[in-house]
Motif scaffolding. Structure first.
Motif, mmCIF file in Angstrom:
data_model
loop_
_atom_site.group_PDB
_atom_site.id
_atom_site.type_symbol
_atom_site.label_atom_id
_atom_site.label_comp_id
_atom_site.label_asym_id
_atom_site.label_seq_id
_atom_site.Cartn_x
_atom_site.Cartn_y
_atom_site.Cartn_z
ATOM 1 N N ASN A 53 63.007 45.025 18.666
ATOM 2 C CA ASN A 53 64.433 45.160 18.114
ATOM 3 C C ASN A 53 65.038 44.183 18.171
ATOM 4 O O ASN A 53 65.894 43.854 17.470
ATOM 5 C CB ASN A 53 64.374 46.088 19.423
ATOM 6 C CG ASN A 53 63.885 47.872 19.028
ATOM 7 O OD1 ASN A 53 63.073 47.503 18.182
ATOM 8 N ND2 ASN A 53 64.068 48.629 19.933
ATOM 9 N N LEU A 54 64.196 43.324 19.166
ATOM 10 C CA LEU A 54 65.412 41.577 19.692
ATOM 11 C C LEU A 54 64.872 40.949 18.684
ATOM 12 O O LEU A 54 66.336 40.437 17.932
ATOM 13 C CB LEU A 54 64.763 41.791 20.819
ATOM 14 C CG LEU A 54 65.343 41.959 22.381
ATOM 15 C CD1 LEU A 54 64.459 41.170 23.569
ATOM 16 C CD2 LEU A 54 67.177 42.122 22.301
ATOM 17 N N LYS A 55 64.281 40.800 18.214
ATOM 18 C CA LYS A 55 63.663 39.510 16.856
ATOM 19 C C LYS A 55 64.434 40.339 15.573
ATOM 20 O O LYS A 55 65.077 39.295 15.259
ATOM 21 C CB LYS A 55 62.142 39.705 16.535
ATOM 22 C CG LYS A 55 61.862 39.123 17.994
ATOM 23 C CD LYS A 55 60.098 38.546 17.670
ATOM 24 C CE LYS A 55 59.610 37.587 19.301
ATOM 25 N NZ LYS A 55 58.049 37.695 18.875
ATOM 26 N N ALA A 56 64.174 41.545 15.563
ATOM 27 C CA ALA A 56 64.558 41.853 14.444
ATOM 28 C C ALA A 56 66.626 41.931 14.521
ATOM 29 O O ALA A 56 66.272 41.546 13.048
ATOM 30 C CB ALA A 56 63.751 43.449 14.084
ATOM 31 N N VAL A 57 67.140 42.132 15.468
ATOM 32 C CA VAL A 57 68.352 41.476 15.713
ATOM 33 C C VAL A 57 69.061 40.724 14.943
ATOM 34 O O VAL A 57 69.872 40.282 14.532
ATOM 35 C CB VAL A 57 69.042 42.602 16.728
ATOM 36 C CG1 VAL A 57 70.117 41.976 16.270
ATOM 37 C CG2 VAL A 57 68.541 44.305 16.826
ATOM 38 N N LYS A 58 68.562 39.858 15.721
ATOM 39 C CA LYS A 58 68.050 38.305 15.841
ATOM 40 C C LYS A 58 68.326 37.421 14.115
ATOM 41 O O LYS A 58 69.171 37.690 13.883
ATOM 42 C CB LYS A 58 67.239 37.390 16.646
ATOM 43 C CG LYS A 58 67.798 37.757 17.818
ATOM 44 C CD LYS A 58 68.822 37.047 18.013
ATOM 45 C CE LYS A 58 69.651 37.527 20.166
ATOM 46 N NZ LYS A 58 70.870 37.193 20.593
ATOM 47 N N PHE A 59 67.162 38.333 13.522
ATOM 48 C CA PHE A 59 67.159 37.790 12.440
ATOM 49 C C PHE A 59 68.208 38.298 11.556
ATOM 50 O O PHE A 59 68.533 37.671 10.694
ATOM 51 C CB PHE A 59 65.554 38.479 11.798
ATOM 52 C CG PHE A 59 65.348 37.738 10.119
ATOM 53 C CD1 PHE A 59 65.032 36.968 9.851
ATOM 54 C CD2 PHE A 59 65.867 39.249 9.122
ATOM 55 C CE1 PHE A 59 64.707 36.293 8.480
ATOM 56 C CE2 PHE A 59 65.467 38.764 7.734
ATOM 57 C CZ PHE A 59 64.447 37.649 7.563
ATOM 58 N N PRO A 83 68.985 46.497 26.870
ATOM 59 C CA PRO A 83 69.679 45.516 26.825
ATOM 60 C C PRO A 83 70.747 44.792 26.528
ATOM 61 O O PRO A 83 71.585 44.694 25.564
ATOM 62 C CB PRO A 83 68.370 44.333 27.168
ATOM 63 C CG PRO A 83 67.046 44.947 25.748
ATOM 64 C CD PRO A 83 67.687 46.393 25.927
ATOM 65 N N ASP A 84 71.442 44.010 27.580
ATOM 66 C CA ASP A 84 72.575 43.195 27.341
ATOM 67 C C ASP A 84 72.471 42.497 25.691
ATOM 68 O O ASP A 84 72.873 41.814 25.303
ATOM 69 C CB ASP A 84 72.702 42.067 28.527
ATOM 70 C CG ASP A 84 74.204 41.434 28.204
ATOM 71 O OD1 ASP A 84 75.272 42.007 27.521
ATOM 72 O OD2 ASP A 84 74.419 40.644 28.025
ATOM 73 N N GLU A 85 71.059 41.533 26.080
ATOM 74 C CA GLU A 85 70.986 40.578 24.485
ATOM 75 C C GLU A 85 70.817 41.311 23.179
ATOM 76 O O GLU A 85 71.342 40.777 22.523
ATOM 77 C CB GLU A 85 69.642 39.762 25.063
ATOM 78 C CG GLU A 85 69.047 39.152 23.620
ATOM 79 C CD GLU A 85 67.418 38.649 24.643
ATOM 80 O OE1 GLU A 85 67.365 37.385 23.660
ATOM 81 O OE2 GLU A 85 66.985 38.685 25.681
ATOM 82 N N LEU A 86 70.168 42.361 23.850
ATOM 83 C CA LEU A 86 70.385 43.702 22.164
ATOM 84 C C LEU A 86 71.991 44.529 21.677
ATOM 85 O O LEU A 86 72.923 43.736 21.303
ATOM 86 C CB LEU A 86 69.660 44.760 22.016
ATOM 87 C CG LEU A 86 69.594 45.165 21.094
ATOM 88 C CD1 LEU A 86 68.522 44.736 19.658
ATOM 89 C CD2 LEU A 86 68.461 47.137 21.123
ATOM 90 N N LEU A 87 72.747 44.240 23.143
ATOM 91 C CA LEU A 87 74.060 45.682 22.404
ATOM 92 C C LEU A 87 74.828 44.249 22.161
ATOM 93 O O LEU A 87 76.368 44.275 21.308
ATOM 94 C CB LEU A 87 74.239 45.688 24.359
ATOM 95 C CG LEU A 87 73.580 46.977 24.395
ATOM 96 C CD1 LEU A 87 74.386 47.291 26.455
ATOM 97 C CD2 LEU A 87 74.168 47.629 23.788
ATOM 98 N N LYS A 88 74.502 43.115 22.669
ATOM 99 C CA LYS A 88 75.980 41.404 22.331
ATOM 100 C C LYS A 88 75.675 40.720 20.630
ATOM 101 O O LYS A 88 76.795 41.257 20.557
ATOM 102 C CB LYS A 88 75.966 40.943 22.845
ATOM 103 C CG LYS A 88 74.442 39.969 23.393
ATOM 104 C CD LYS A 88 74.606 38.420 23.606
ATOM 105 C CE LYS A 88 73.524 37.393 23.648
ATOM 106 N NZ LYS A 88 73.280 37.146 22.336
#
Length: 92
Positions: free
Chosen positions: A4-10, A30-35
C-alpha cells in the motif's frame, strides 16, 4: 501494508488522487500512509482505531485534520449516510 505504501508513493508522484477505504483490516494505519492520502473513508469504529481516542466524532475528525490538513474524510455512518469533512467545511 508495505505494498500500500509503495502504491501510494507511486500514485502521488504521478499526480493521482488517493482514497483509502479503512475496512477489512484491524491494524493501525501508519502516519507514512496517512500523510499522502487525499481522501480517507472510515466508519465510526475504524475512525477510533486511527485517532486512538474515545472522544466525540467531531473532535476525532478535527484531531485527524489538524495532523493531516490536506485530507478529506468521508465518514460512513451506516443507515445515517455519511458526513464529509475537510479543513474548510463539514457536509452531512
Amino acid at each position: 501494508m508495505e505494498l500500500n505504501l509503495k502504491a501510494v508513493k507511486f500514485a502521488k508522484q504521478n499526480g493521482v488522487k488517493i482514497c483509502l477505504d479503512c475496512g477489512g483490516r484491524d491494524d493501525v494505519i501508519p502516519d507514512e500512509l496517512l500523510k499522502d492520502l487525499d481522501f480517507l473513508s472510515p466508519n465510526e469504529t475504524e475512525l477510533l482505531r486511527i485517532v486512538d481516542q474515545d472522544i466525540d466524532l467531531d473532535h476525532q475528525i478535527q484531531k485527524l485534520l489538524d495532523s493531516y490538513p490536506n485530507l478529506t474524510v468521508l465518514l460512513k455512518l451506516g443507515e445515517k449516510g455519511c458526513t464529509i469533512y475537510n479543513k474548510d467545511f463539514k457536509l452531512s
